[in-house]
Motif scaffolding. Sequence first.
Motif, short mmCIF file in Angstrom:
data_model
loop_
_atom_site.label_atom_id
_atom_site.label_comp_id
_atom_site.label_asym_id
_atom_site.label_seq_id
_atom_site.Cartn_x
_atom_site.Cartn_y
_atom_site.Cartn_z
N GLU A 288 -8.17 1.71 -2.19
CA GLU A 288 -6.76 1.72 -1.83
C GLU A 288 -5.86 2.00 -3.02
N GLU A 289 -4.66 2.49 -2.74
CA GLU A 289 -3.62 2.63 -3.74
C GLU A 289 -2.48 1.69 -3.38
N SER B 61 10.06 8.83 -4.52
CA SER B 61 8.92 8.54 -5.39
C SER B 61 9.23 8.77 -6.87
N LYS C 49 0.84 -1.20 0.00
CA LYS C 49 0.00 0.00 0.00
C LYS C 49 0.88 1.25 0.00
N ARG C 50 0.39 2.29 -0.64
CA ARG C 50 1.13 3.55 -0.66
C ARG C 50 1.49 4.00 0.75
N GLU C 51 0.60 3.75 1.68
CA GLU C 51 0.84 4.14 3.08
C GLU C 51 2.11 3.52 3.64
N LEU C 52 2.42 2.28 3.21
CA LEU C 52 3.63 1.62 3.68
C LEU C 52 4.86 2.45 3.33
N TYR C 53 4.90 2.96 2.11
CA TYR C 53 6.07 3.71 1.66
C TYR C 53 6.05 5.15 2.15
N GLU C 54 4.89 5.63 2.56
CA GLU C 54 4.84 6.92 3.23
C GLU C 54 5.49 6.80 4.61
N ILE C 55 5.20 5.69 5.30
CA ILE C 55 5.81 5.48 6.62
C ILE C 55 7.31 5.29 6.50
N TRP D 264 8.17 7.34 -0.12
CA TRP D 264 7.27 8.17 -0.92
C TRP D 264 7.73 9.62 -0.97
N SER D 265 8.21 10.13 0.13
CA SER D 265 8.63 11.54 0.14
C SER D 265 10.05 11.74 -0.39
#
Length: 425
Positions: free
Chosen positions: A108-109, A96, A82-88, A92-93
């Motif tokens: 979900e993404e 990306s 999930k995108r959230e995993l890579y935000e944590i 992602w920041s």
Amino acid sequence: MPRGFVAWCSPLGPFFREEFTMYDHRRLGRELGLFDTDPLMGAGLPYWLPDGAVVRHQLEEYVRELECAAGYRHVYSPVLGKRELYEISGHWSHYSDDMFPPMRLGAEEVVLRPSLCPHHALIYRSRSHSYRELPLRIAELGGMYRSELSGVLGGLTRVRAIQLNDAHIFCTLDQAVEEARAALALIARAYADLGIRASRHRLSLPGEGGKYVADPALWGRATELLREVLDGSGIAYESAEGEAAFYGPKIDVQIEDAAGREATLSTVQIDFHQPERFDLHYIGADGAKHRPVMVHRSVIGSVERAVAHLVEEHGGSFPAWLAPVQLAVLPVSEAQERQAYDLAEQARARGLRAEVAVEGSLGARIRAARLVPYQAVIGEREADAGLVAVRLRDGRRVDPQPAAGLLDRVTARVGARGAELWADA
């Protein structure tokens, strides 16, 4: 032969190349039938042909065995997250631009992963751990994906779908230096077995700009520990700013092709960032929660880049244990074909990769098998005496051997995983 030129043989025959001009793995890989590409599959997405699949499989199995002997346990994790995993994780920041865009699945993404470390952090977090379990070493040969620009793609060295030899060690702070040092020793052992060498070791540090995690204390602690690892190992190294991972410094083991072009094959990192982001902990001897250190290490890096370097380093003459065909059996005439097929069958029963070559003249078959480590020639005299004439890839001829004796020797050399083709009895 003019100075500055060296001769070598390809399946298409001998020719000369300028000294220091590399064997181009893209051309040689196609000539040898190792891999290829197709525009319908897409740029940076090579496929492996049967002989290339053998090399890749042997390399992967070797690494798994090496890691198991060193106390690693292997896992599998999905190539999506999930995108959230890579935000944590911070990918992602900070990363990306090198990731494929998210895919929508209902509400979900999900993203093709650019790295395995967030998945391994979740695997560690899936249950509680005592200090008695540490160091916990988990490894995976897993797929990851990088959205490389088409202009930098090339052969197997820069691809978009990567099979990565990756591992993460969760340990106490007191264990981190020794674990990283052991990882460097594991890399050195693998290079010796593969017949490749490191050109230099690099301590990769952050540079200017906002692509790095903003935590000076984190960077300082990790850098100090990696310097201790390198100094304690007696390894000469150079520092390079702007080459660090976004979350921390790393030791890069650099390789060089014959043209002097450098690339990173193996890495060792000490990471304080991911354990904090994922709130990892272990229960210490005092009964309280403590934050583990995460040591990232890759012995051979991406399988694709490792095979590319092996092709260029050995010119297709792989160490016997990696060679797609290890034994070529060559009957002189049709009358010896039965013995030839019997010998090949015995070789396969021992786990050797053997083929019988019957098409064309004997000389043509010997030339066609020039990259095979061992050739067993069976003529009328050898067949009558129950022997085989042995030719080694390096040009040596060995006294005629009983078939069982030859297979004993070859099996032993392949099992030793060294560069030497023949050992005296």
